[in-house]
Design a protein around this motif. Structure first.
Motif, PDB file in Angstrom:
ATOM      1  N   UNK A  95       0.831  -1.199   0.000  1.00 39.64           N
ATOM      2  CA  UNK A  95       0.000   0.000   0.000  1.00 39.64           C
ATOM      3  C   UNK A  95       0.864   1.246   0.000  1.00 39.64           C
ATOM      4  N   UNK A  96       0.235   2.399  -0.055  1.00 43.99           N
ATOM      5  CA  UNK A  96       0.966   3.660   0.031  1.00 43.99           C
ATOM      6  C   UNK A  96       1.241   3.991   1.492  1.00 43.99           C
ATOM      7  N   UNK A  97       2.322   4.716   1.724  1.00 47.24           N
ATOM      8  CA  UNK A  97       2.721   5.038   3.097  1.00 47.24           C
ATOM      9  C   UNK A  97       1.660   5.874   3.818  1.00 47.24           C
ATOM     10  N   UNK A  98       0.926   6.702   3.063  1.00 44.18           N
ATOM     11  CA  UNK A  98      -0.061   7.587   3.688  1.00 44.18           C
ATOM     12  C   UNK A  98      -1.462   6.968   3.727  1.00 44.18           C
ATOM     13  N   UNK A  99      -1.566   5.696   3.352  1.00 43.59           N
ATOM     14  CA  UNK A  99      -2.857   5.021   3.293  1.00 43.59           C
ATOM     15  C   UNK A  99      -3.257   4.555   4.684  1.00 43.59           C
ATOM     16  N   UNK A 100      -4.485   4.891   5.107  1.00 46.20           N
ATOM     17  CA  UNK A 100      -4.971   4.495   6.424  1.00 46.20           C
ATOM     18  C   UNK A 100      -6.339   3.857   6.301  1.00 46.20           C
ATOM     19  N   UNK A 101      -6.488   2.733   6.981  1.00 45.17           N
ATOM     20  CA  UNK A 101      -7.773   2.062   7.003  1.00 45.17           C
ATOM     21  C   UNK A 101      -8.412   2.155   8.374  1.00 45.17           C
ATOM     22  N   UNK A 102      -9.322   1.217   8.641  1.00 50.95           N
ATOM     23  CA  UNK A 102     -10.064   1.243   9.906  1.00 50.95           C
ATOM     24  C   UNK A 102      -9.571   0.208  10.913  1.00 50.95           C
ATOM     25  N   UNK A 103      -8.567  -0.582  10.528  1.00 52.11           N
ATOM     26  CA  UNK A 103      -7.913  -1.495  11.481  1.00 52.11           C
ATOM     27  C   UNK A 103      -8.950  -2.363  12.198  1.00 52.11           C
ATOM     28  N   UNK A 104      -9.928  -2.877  11.450  1.00 52.51           N
ATOM     29  CA  UNK A 104     -11.027  -3.606  12.078  1.00 52.51           C
ATOM     30  C   UNK A 104     -10.792  -5.102  12.189  1.00 52.51           C
ATOM     31  N   UNK A 105     -10.196  -5.708  11.155  1.00 48.51           N
ATOM     32  CA  UNK A 105      -9.998  -7.157  11.114  1.00 48.51           C
ATOM     33  C   UNK A 105      -8.513  -7.452  11.268  1.00 48.51           C
ATOM     34  N   UNK A 106      -8.192  -8.365  12.163  1.00 48.74           N
ATOM     35  CA  UNK A 106      -6.793  -8.712  12.433  1.00 48.74           C
ATOM     36  C   UNK A 106      -6.255  -9.585  11.297  1.00 48.74           C
ATOM     37  N   UNK A 107      -5.977  -8.937  10.181  1.00 51.99           N
ATOM     38  CA  UNK A 107      -5.473  -9.666   9.009  1.00 51.99           C
ATOM     39  C   UNK A 107      -4.468  -8.793   8.268  1.00 51.99           C
ATOM     40  N   UNK A 108      -3.614  -9.473   7.508  1.00 51.49           N
ATOM     41  CA  UNK A 108      -2.675  -8.804   6.611  1.00 51.49           C
ATOM     42  C   UNK A 108      -3.123  -9.082   5.185  1.00 51.49           C
ATOM     43  N   UNK A 109      -3.379  -8.020   4.430  1.00 49.26           N
ATOM     44  CA  UNK A 109      -3.776  -8.194   3.038  1.00 49.26           C
ATOM     45  C   UNK A 109      -2.702  -7.613   2.119  1.00 49.26           C
ATOM     46  N   UNK A 110      -2.579  -8.226   0.946  1.00 50.85           N
ATOM     47  CA  UNK A 110      -1.650  -7.709  -0.061  1.00 50.85           C
ATOM     48  C   UNK A 110      -2.460  -7.012  -1.135  1.00 50.85           C
ATOM     49  N   UNK A 111      -2.224  -5.722  -1.267  1.00 47.02           N
ATOM     50  CA  UNK A 111      -2.976  -4.890  -2.206  1.00 47.02           C
ATOM     51  C   UNK A 111      -2.625  -5.262  -3.650  1.00 47.02           C
ATOM     52  N   UNK A 112      -3.657  -5.327  -4.493  1.00 48.09           N
ATOM     53  CA  UNK A 112      -3.486  -5.643  -5.923  1.00 48.09           C
ATOM     54  C   UNK A 112      -2.757  -6.970  -6.152  1.00 48.09           C
ATOM     55  N   UNK A 113      -2.879  -7.899  -5.192  1.00 51.22           N
ATOM     56  CA  UNK A 113      -2.148  -9.163  -5.302  1.00 51.22           C
ATOM     57  C   UNK A 113      -2.516  -9.916  -6.563  1.00 51.22           C
ATOM     58  N   UNK A 114      -3.807 -10.043  -6.839  1.00 49.78           N
ATOM     59  CA  UNK A 114      -4.235 -10.774  -8.027  1.00 49.78           C
ATOM     60  C   UNK A 114      -3.930  -9.982  -9.290  1.00 49.78           C
ATOM     61  N   UNK A 115      -3.923  -8.667  -9.198  1.00 49.84           N
ATOM     62  CA  UNK A 115      -3.647  -7.841 -10.369  1.00 49.84           C
ATOM     63  C   UNK A 115      -2.274  -8.088 -10.932  1.00 49.84           C
ATOM     64  N   UNK A 116      -1.301  -8.204 -10.049  1.00 48.34           N
ATOM     65  CA  UNK A 116       0.058  -8.438 -10.523  1.00 48.34           C
ATOM     66  C   UNK A 116       0.294  -9.888 -10.913  1.00 48.34           C
TER      67      UNK A 116
END
Length: 201
Positions: A95-116
């Motif tokens: 993700x981008x360094x300035x990207x912030x989410x809601x920290x709701x689910x205790x998981x690690x996701x890889x952004x655009x994983x399927x895209x690449x």
């Protein structure tokens, strides 16, 4: 709450209309949410697919971050699809360094994983707790889940193709997320699942 729950769709960017239509078909009073008073009026919230960095910025511009954080902490059910999954994740890779989410689910996701890896594609996904045949799931530059915490239930994995075995649907308490876009198909089972979750909450 009546038997018809009021469910908002975060209407800042992304496939808002499709989620509104799917929620209405699944038995909800579906409304767009752009302002604090609109958020205050809903029983549950959908964070749609779109562009996660853009949604993150617009959440701040529309002064919705703190209100949504508070509602999530208070137990409001939230469903995030694709970019919405990224917004609900505790950790985002690529993700981008300035990207912030809601920290709701205790998981690690890889952004655009399927895209690449394999570009946009479609695959069958069985979802725990949803009866019937596997979902015909549409993935568009989607994330996948690399790790989950002990309180996170894995609801679905890709069963075929280069991404077989990847986690693409999860639930933690009243929070649900998928990598794919159920609003883009005619299958309303996942929206009904979420409507029932909101009704029960």
């Amino acid at each position: 709450m009546s038997d018809v729950p009021v469910i908002g769709v975060l209407a800042l960017q992304g496939d808002v209309r499709e989620h509104l239509a799917a929620l209405a078909a699944a038995g909800a009073d579906a409304r767009p949410v752009r302002r604090r008073h609109e958020l205050d009026a809903v029983d549950g919230l959908v964070i749609p697919g779109g562009e996660s960095t853009t949604i993150s910025k617009l959440v701040d511009i529309f002064e919705l971050r703190e209100p949504i954080d508070k509602r999530i902490a208070a137990g409001m059910p939230v469903y995030g699809s694709c970019a919405g999954m990224i917004m609900l994740a505790a950790e985002v890779l690529d993700g981008r360094a300035d990207q912030r989410g809601f920290d709701g689910i205790a998981m690690t996701v890889r952004r655009n994983a399927f895209g690449r890896q394999v570009d946009s594609f479609e695959a069958s996904v069985e979802i725990a707790g949803v009866d019937g045949e596997p979902f015909h799931a549409v993935f568009i530059r989607a994330p996948w889940v690399e790790r989950v915490g002990p309180d996170v239930e894995v609801l679905g994995r890709v069963t075929e193709g280069p991404a077989a075995g990847r986690v693409v649907a999860v639930r933690q308490g009243n929070l649900v997320a998928t990598s794919f876009h159920p609003e883009l198909t005619g299958d309303r089972r996942l929206h009904r699942y979420f409507v029932d979750l909101v009704r029960a909450a």
